[in-house]
Design a protein around this motif. Structure first.
Motif, PDB file in Angstrom:
ATOM      1  N   VAL A   1      32.680  52.362  -9.716  1.00  0.00           N
ATOM      2  CA  VAL A   1      33.540  53.326 -10.434  1.00  0.00           C
ATOM      3  C   VAL A   1      35.203  53.010 -10.263  1.00  0.00           C
ATOM      4  O   VAL A   1      35.651  53.097 -11.336  1.00  0.00           O
ATOM      5  CB  VAL A   1      33.122  54.806  -9.775  1.00  0.00           C
ATOM      6  N   MET A   2      35.372  52.619  -9.220  1.00  0.00           N
ATOM      7  CA  MET A   2      36.906  52.239  -8.957  1.00  0.00           C
ATOM      8  C   MET A   2      37.386  51.048  -9.708  1.00  0.00           C
ATOM      9  O   MET A   2      38.242  50.926 -10.581  1.00  0.00           O
ATOM     10  CB  MET A   2      36.898  51.973  -7.536  1.00  0.00           C
TER      11      MET A   2
ATOM     12  N   PHE B   1      52.015  53.714 -14.384  1.00  0.00           N
ATOM     13  CA  PHE B   1      51.252  54.317 -13.235  1.00  0.00           C
ATOM     14  C   PHE B   1      51.922  53.668 -11.951  1.00  0.00           C
ATOM     15  O   PHE B   1      52.517  52.623 -11.798  1.00  0.00           O
ATOM     16  CB  PHE B   1      50.115  53.051 -13.407  1.00  0.00           C
ATOM     17  N   VAL B   2      51.893  54.667 -10.928  1.00  0.00           N
ATOM     18  CA  VAL B   2      52.676  54.665  -9.755  1.00  0.00           C
ATOM     19  C   VAL B   2      51.677  54.244  -8.571  1.00  0.00           C
ATOM     20  O   VAL B   2      50.842  55.282  -8.284  1.00  0.00           O
ATOM     21  CB  VAL B   2      53.400  55.790  -9.324  1.00  0.00           C
ATOM     22  N   SER B   3      51.848  52.800  -8.082  1.00  0.00           N
ATOM     23  CA  SER B   3      50.688  52.676  -7.051  1.00  0.00           C
ATOM     24  C   SER B   3      51.187  52.793  -5.795  1.00  0.00           C
ATOM     25  O   SER B   3      52.051  51.850  -4.953  1.00  0.00           O
ATOM     26  CB  SER B   3      50.359  51.132  -7.394  1.00  0.00           C
TER      27      SER B   3
ATOM     28  N   PRO C   1      40.655  48.995  -5.166  1.00  0.00           N
ATOM     29  CA  PRO C   1      39.744  49.517  -4.090  1.00  0.00           C
ATOM     30  C   PRO C   1      39.961  48.703  -2.796  1.00  0.00           C
ATOM     31  O   PRO C   1      39.565  48.901  -1.649  1.00  0.00           O
ATOM     32  CB  PRO C   1      38.424  49.124  -4.353  1.00  0.00           C
ATOM     33  N   GLU C   2      40.999  47.680  -2.911  1.00  0.00           N
ATOM     34  CA  GLU C   2      41.361  46.753  -1.643  1.00  0.00           C
ATOM     35  C   GLU C   2      41.761  47.312  -0.408  1.00  0.00           C
ATOM     36  O   GLU C   2      41.342  47.203   0.769  1.00  0.00           O
ATOM     37  CB  GLU C   2      42.458  45.647  -2.229  1.00  0.00           C
ATOM     38  N   VAL C   3      42.525  48.495  -0.448  1.00  0.00           N
ATOM     39  CA  VAL C   3      42.905  49.211   0.612  1.00  0.00           C
ATOM     40  C   VAL C   3      41.832  49.701   1.602  1.00  0.00           C
ATOM     41  O   VAL C   3      41.466  49.806   2.641  1.00  0.00           O
ATOM     42  CB  VAL C   3      44.126  50.062   0.253  1.00  0.00           C
TER      43      VAL C   3
ATOM     44  N   PRO D   1      44.885  60.794  -6.052  1.00  0.00           N
ATOM     45  CA  PRO D   1      43.324  60.330  -5.849  1.00  0.00           C
ATOM     46  C   PRO D   1      43.031  59.194  -6.941  1.00  0.00           C
ATOM     47  O   PRO D   1      43.626  59.306  -7.763  1.00  0.00           O
ATOM     48  CB  PRO D   1      42.377  61.575  -5.732  1.00  0.00           C
ATOM     49  N   PRO D   2      42.209  58.267  -6.309  1.00  0.00           N
ATOM     50  CA  PRO D   2      41.922  57.220  -7.341  1.00  0.00           C
ATOM     51  C   PRO D   2      41.202  57.370  -8.550  1.00  0.00           C
ATOM     52  O   PRO D   2      41.343  56.617  -9.478  1.00  0.00           O
ATOM     53  CB  PRO D   2      40.913  56.322  -6.470  1.00  0.00           C
ATOM     54  N   VAL D   3      40.772  58.587  -8.838  1.00  0.00           N
ATOM     55  CA  VAL D   3      40.260  59.060 -10.068  1.00  0.00           C
ATOM     56  C   VAL D   3      41.369  59.726 -10.996  1.00  0.00           C
ATOM     57  O   VAL D   3      41.143  59.698 -12.191  1.00  0.00           O
ATOM     58  CB  VAL D   3      39.058  60.147 -10.037  1.00  0.00           C
TER      59      VAL D   3
END
Length: 305
Positions: free
Chosen positions: A58-59, A33-35, A40-42, A13-15
């Motif tokens: 927050v993102m 970091f694996v994206s 937040p673009e998606v 999750p994004p957090v």
């Protein structure tokens, strides 16, 4: 975590990246970091997040903290890599690389048991869709093509997965006798379902170029199945399926073209067989697990140096 030199952290999750940022601040731990998805673009493109909202802020705070400290970012595709370089000013080309996902299942041959398990006859042309049916996936184009080919008993559809659009998708079974909609499958059930597929579908909604990549694409390639990509015309998927001759591309919303394409492919078993061979060859040369693992190993080794 203070004893680790490198922390590998994912975008979902994004957090989750917050943990790696804390580790870096307290113990100078390097961050890889694996994206999987670009936030937040998606979330903007899928209309699940409003710019300027509390969650959005927050993102962005997490992103600013992460990209200021990250040692290496892994993008799933070159398209995603280029997107991030354009939209993340903290990054440069020395701190981002491309490592694709891979399939996690076994490849198995189609069998009478598998056809019977899912209620199909050998020789029927099965168009399959596996995976999420949510805000990031266009399902209307596929549903439109199902309706337009419902009177051809040789063309069958298998839709498997879950998501916010699952209920809407499930309604198609009441009007089209040539489609089955099933819940998420794993293990041998999934492997059997893939094995009896003649051609498999991936789809993304408009506006998502560079922000995500469909994971089931690699399962289709490994299984040696042609791919129909319902995506934006400039996306890497549209280009790859045509350049590598592993399938076809359809623009989002063009259900007429998709229906005609399915009819054409159903009549060309030799072309389907060749596309399948090309798909498996592409997987073995570019996407198989060992290739990805070696790239991760090389990346971590460089970070440890």
């Amino acid at each position: 975590i203070k004893d680790y030199k490198v922390v590998l952290v994912y975008s979902n999750p994004p957090v989750l990246p917050c943990i790696s940022v804390i580790a870096n601040l307290l113990f100078h731990t390097k961050i890889a970091f694996v994206s999987y998805d670009v936030y937040p673009e998606v979330a903007y493109a899928s209309k699940s997040l409003q710019p300027g909202s509390l969650i959005d802020r927050v993102m962005k705070w997490i992103n600013a903290s992460l990209y200021a400290r990250v040692s290496m970012v892994v993008a799933l595709t070159d398209e995603m890599k280029n997107f991030m370089l354009q939209h993340r000013p903290q990054l440069d080309s020395s701190r981002i690389c491309t490592i694709a996902n891979w399939a996690h299942e076994k490849k198995i041959a189609p069998s009478a048991e598998a056809y019977h398990r899912f209620g199909y006859k050998e020789g029927q042309f099965v168009v399959s869709y596996f995976g999420n049916m949510g805000i990031c996936q266009d399902m209307e184009t596929l549903l439109g093509a199902i309706r337009k080919t419902k009177d051809n008993p040789q063309i069958q559809y298998l839709i498997v997965g879950h998501g916010s659009k699952k209920e809407q998708v499930s309604e198609i079974v009441h009007e089209s006798p040539n489609v089955k909609v099933l819940d998420f499958l794993v293990g041998r059930d999934f492997e059997q379902a893939v094995s009896i597929s003649s051609v498999s579908v991936v789809s993304l909604e408009n506006g998502l170029m560079g922000t995500c990549a469909p994971s089931k694409y690699y399962s289709y390639l490994q299984g040696g199945h042609p791919v129909i990509a319902i995506v934006e015309k400039d996306s890497y998927l549209a280009k790859e399926v045509e350049q590598e001759e592993i399938g076809c591309f359809v623009e989002i919303g063009d259900s007429d073209r998709l229906a005609e394409m399915v009819k054409e492919l159903q009549k060309k078993p030799d072309q389907i067989a060749q596309m399948g061979k090309n798909a498996e060859k592409l997987y073995n040369e570019k996407y198989q697990m060992q290739i990805g693992l070696e790239k991760y190993y090389e990346m971590v080794q460089k970070l440890l140096e």
